[in-house]
Motif scaffolding. Structure first.
Motif, PDB file in Angstrom:
ATOM      1  N   ASP A  10       0.806  -1.226   0.000  1.00  9.97           N
ATOM      2  CA  ASP A  10       0.000   0.000   0.000  1.00  9.97           C
ATOM      3  C   ASP A  10       0.840   1.278   0.000  1.00  9.97           C
ATOM      4  N   LEU A  11       2.148   1.156   0.155  1.00  7.87           N
ATOM      5  CA  LEU A  11       2.963   2.369   0.331  1.00  7.87           C
ATOM      6  C   LEU A  11       2.793   3.421  -0.767  1.00  7.87           C
ATOM      7  N   PRO A  12       2.823   3.040  -2.057  1.00  6.86           N
ATOM      8  CA  PRO A  12       2.660   4.065  -3.089  1.00  6.86           C
ATOM      9  C   PRO A  12       1.329   4.821  -2.948  1.00  6.86           C
ATOM     10  N   MET A  13       0.270   4.088  -2.648  1.00  9.40           N
ATOM     11  CA  MET A  13      -1.038   4.727  -2.448  1.00  9.40           C
ATOM     12  C   MET A  13      -1.002   5.619  -1.209  1.00  9.40           C
ATOM     13  N   LEU A  14      -0.444   5.101  -0.133  1.00  2.46           N
ATOM     14  CA  LEU A  14      -0.394   5.863   1.116  1.00  2.46           C
ATOM     15  C   LEU A  14       0.478   7.117   0.988  1.00  2.46           C
ATOM     16  N   ALA A  15       1.543   7.013   0.173  1.00  2.92           N
ATOM     17  CA  ALA A  15       2.420   8.174  -0.021  1.00  2.92           C
ATOM     18  C   ALA A  15       1.636   9.328  -0.622  1.00  2.92           C
ATOM     19  N   LYS A  16       0.794   9.016  -1.581  1.00  2.00           N
ATOM     20  CA  LYS A  16      -0.010  10.056  -2.225  1.00  2.00           C
ATOM     21  C   LYS A  16      -1.129  10.546  -1.318  1.00  2.00           C
ATOM     22  N   ARG A  17      -1.751   9.610  -0.621  1.00  2.00           N
ATOM     23  CA  ARG A  17      -2.973   9.917   0.101  1.00  2.00           C
ATOM     24  C   ARG A  17      -2.739  10.426   1.518  1.00  2.00           C
ATOM     25  N   SER A  18      -1.848   9.763   2.253  1.00  2.00           N
ATOM     26  CA  SER A  18      -1.829   9.965   3.703  1.00  2.00           C
ATOM     27  C   SER A  18      -0.496  10.388   4.304  1.00  2.00           C
ATOM     28  N   MET A  19       0.551  10.471   3.480  1.00  2.00           N
ATOM     29  CA  MET A  19       1.823  10.921   4.069  1.00  2.00           C
ATOM     30  C   MET A  19       1.934  12.435   3.977  1.00  2.00           C
ATOM     31  N   PRO A  20       2.549  13.052   5.007  1.00  2.00           N
ATOM     32  CA  PRO A  20       2.838  14.483   4.878  1.00  2.00           C
ATOM     33  C   PRO A  20       3.898  14.689   3.794  1.00  2.00           C
ATOM     34  N   LEU A  21       4.054  15.928   3.374  1.00  2.00           N
ATOM     35  CA  LEU A  21       4.912  16.237   2.230  1.00  2.00           C
ATOM     36  C   LEU A  21       6.367  15.799   2.444  1.00  2.00           C
ATOM     37  N   CYS A  22       6.858  15.902   3.680  1.00  2.00           N
ATOM     38  CA  CYS A  22       8.254  15.482   3.946  1.00  2.00           C
ATOM     39  C   CYS A  22       8.427  14.013   3.589  1.00  2.00           C
ATOM     40  N   MET A  23       7.488  13.186   4.023  1.00  2.00           N
ATOM     41  CA  MET A  23       7.627  11.745   3.841  1.00  2.00           C
ATOM     42  C   MET A  23       7.292  11.319   2.413  1.00  2.00           C
ATOM     43  N   SER A  24       6.277  11.936   1.805  1.00  2.15           N
ATOM     44  CA  SER A  24       5.971  11.557   0.419  1.00  2.15           C
ATOM     45  C   SER A  24       7.119  11.984  -0.498  1.00  2.15           C
ATOM     46  N   ASN A  25       7.776  13.086  -0.149  1.00  6.53           N
ATOM     47  CA  ASN A  25       8.931  13.533  -0.942  1.00  6.53           C
ATOM     48  C   ASN A  25      10.070  12.523  -0.850  1.00  6.53           C
ATOM     49  N   MET A  26      10.363  12.063   0.359  1.00  2.00           N
ATOM     50  CA  MET A  26      11.448  11.077   0.504  1.00  2.00           C
ATOM     51  C   MET A  26      11.076   9.755  -0.168  1.00  2.00           C
ATOM     52  N   HIS A  27       9.792   9.387  -0.082  1.00  2.67           N
ATOM     53  CA  HIS A  27       9.349   8.169  -0.766  1.00  2.67           C
ATOM     54  C   HIS A  27       9.565   8.290  -2.275  1.00  2.67           C
ATOM     55  N   THR A  28       9.172   9.431  -2.827  1.00  2.00           N
ATOM     56  CA  THR A  28       9.360   9.662  -4.268  1.00  2.00           C
ATOM     57  C   THR A  28      10.833   9.572  -4.644  1.00  2.00           C
ATOM     58  N   LYS A  29      11.678  10.222  -3.852  1.00  6.02           N
ATOM     59  CA  LYS A  29      13.114  10.223  -4.171  1.00  6.02           C
ATOM     60  C   LYS A  29      13.699   8.811  -4.058  1.00  6.02           C
ATOM     61  N   LEU A  30      13.227   8.073  -3.094  1.00  2.00           N
ATOM     62  CA  LEU A  30      13.698   6.683  -2.946  1.00  2.00           C
ATOM     63  C   LEU A  30      13.335   5.858  -4.182  1.00  2.00           C
ATOM     64  N   VAL A  31      12.097   6.023  -4.633  1.00  4.73           N
ATOM     65  CA  VAL A  31      11.631   5.255  -5.794  1.00  4.73           C
ATOM     66  C   VAL A  31      12.350   5.720  -7.074  1.00  4.73           C
ATOM     67  N   GLU A  32      12.530   7.038  -7.200  1.00  2.00           N
ATOM     68  CA  GLU A  32      13.111   7.586  -8.432  1.00  2.00           C
ATOM     69  C   GLU A  32      14.612   7.370  -8.538  1.00  2.00           C
ATOM     70  N   THR A  33      15.312   7.526  -7.414  1.00  2.00           N
ATOM     71  CA  THR A  33      16.789   7.502  -7.472  1.00  2.00           C
ATOM     72  C   THR A  33      17.373   6.198  -6.926  1.00  2.00           C
TER      73      THR A  33
END
Ligand code: SF4
Length: 199
Positions: A10-33
């Motif tokens: 569920d993490l990708p969904m939760l990153a968009k829906r329920s994580m604050p911007l700090c955490m969704s940003n780090m999630h995005t960077k982890l996935v991208e880089t």
């Protein structure tokens, strides 16, 4: 259900829906880089622990992303990064059961510089205005709400900006007017979001 724990799937969904911007940003960077530096690993790693991932599930998240980098394989990952995760779960070193960092701690953490690959910290503080507006837009927050958030960020009221971001993403909530003046902890943000969706 209330109190249900997050799952890796569920993490990708939760990153968009329920994580604050700090955490969704780090999630995005982890996935991208396929990588995050030490401070971001610490902040995002403890957040993941706080939302209920077991140490095995945390391994899975970090290992699966890091090993997408051709220079990394599972064995190398195990040698270099498994210890840090076990440490966060109190299974190594001083065996402290480390708790996820509060907003205040994240906001005060120095060394956030995206240009040098550092993605930890509070985006309401570390992003410049152009970057923050673009990021908000990407998360579906624009118009007067985005203006309000940018204004608060400019005035260094980062946690109020985050509260407004929560309101903008959870229609009908009036967090910063009635309930609390701002967000105090990324895991508090996450739990409030889950409450909203589980109603
Ligand atoms: Fe994260 Fe707190 Fe900043 Fe919100 S105010 S983005 S939860 S550090």
């Amino acid at each position: 259900k209330a109190g249900s724990k997050a799952s890796v799937a569920d993490l990708p969904m939760l990153a968009k829906r329920s994580m604050p911007l700090c955490m969704s940003n780090m999630h995005t960077k982890l996935v991208e880089t396929h990588h995050l530096k030490h401070k971001a690993r610490n902040q995002f790693g403890l957040f993941l622990k706080g939302i209920g991932l077991t140490v095995e599930e945390s391994y899975q998240v970090w290992r699966s992303n890091f090993t997408k980098d051709p220079a990394m394989n599972a064995e190398k990952w195990q040698k270099e990064y498994a210890y840090g995760i076990r440490y966060n779960y109190g299974l190594e070193g001083k065996r402290t059961n480390w708790t996820p960092h509060s907003c205040q701690r994240i906001i005060m953490e120095p060394g956030t510089n995206a240009a040098s690959g550092e993605h930890h910290g509070c985006p309401f503080k570390t992003f410049d205005e152009v970057q923050l507006r673009a990021q908000l837009q990407q998360m579906g927050v624009a118009g007067t709400e985005a203006n309000f958030i940018l204004d608060k960020a400019r005035g260094q009221h980062y946690q109020v900006a985050c509260g407004k971001y929560f309101e903008a993403k959870h229609k009908g909530t009036t967090l910063i007017e009635t309930e609390i003046s701002g967000i105090s902890h990324p895991n508090q943000y996450f739990e409030k979001s889950n409450e909203f969706y589980e109603k």
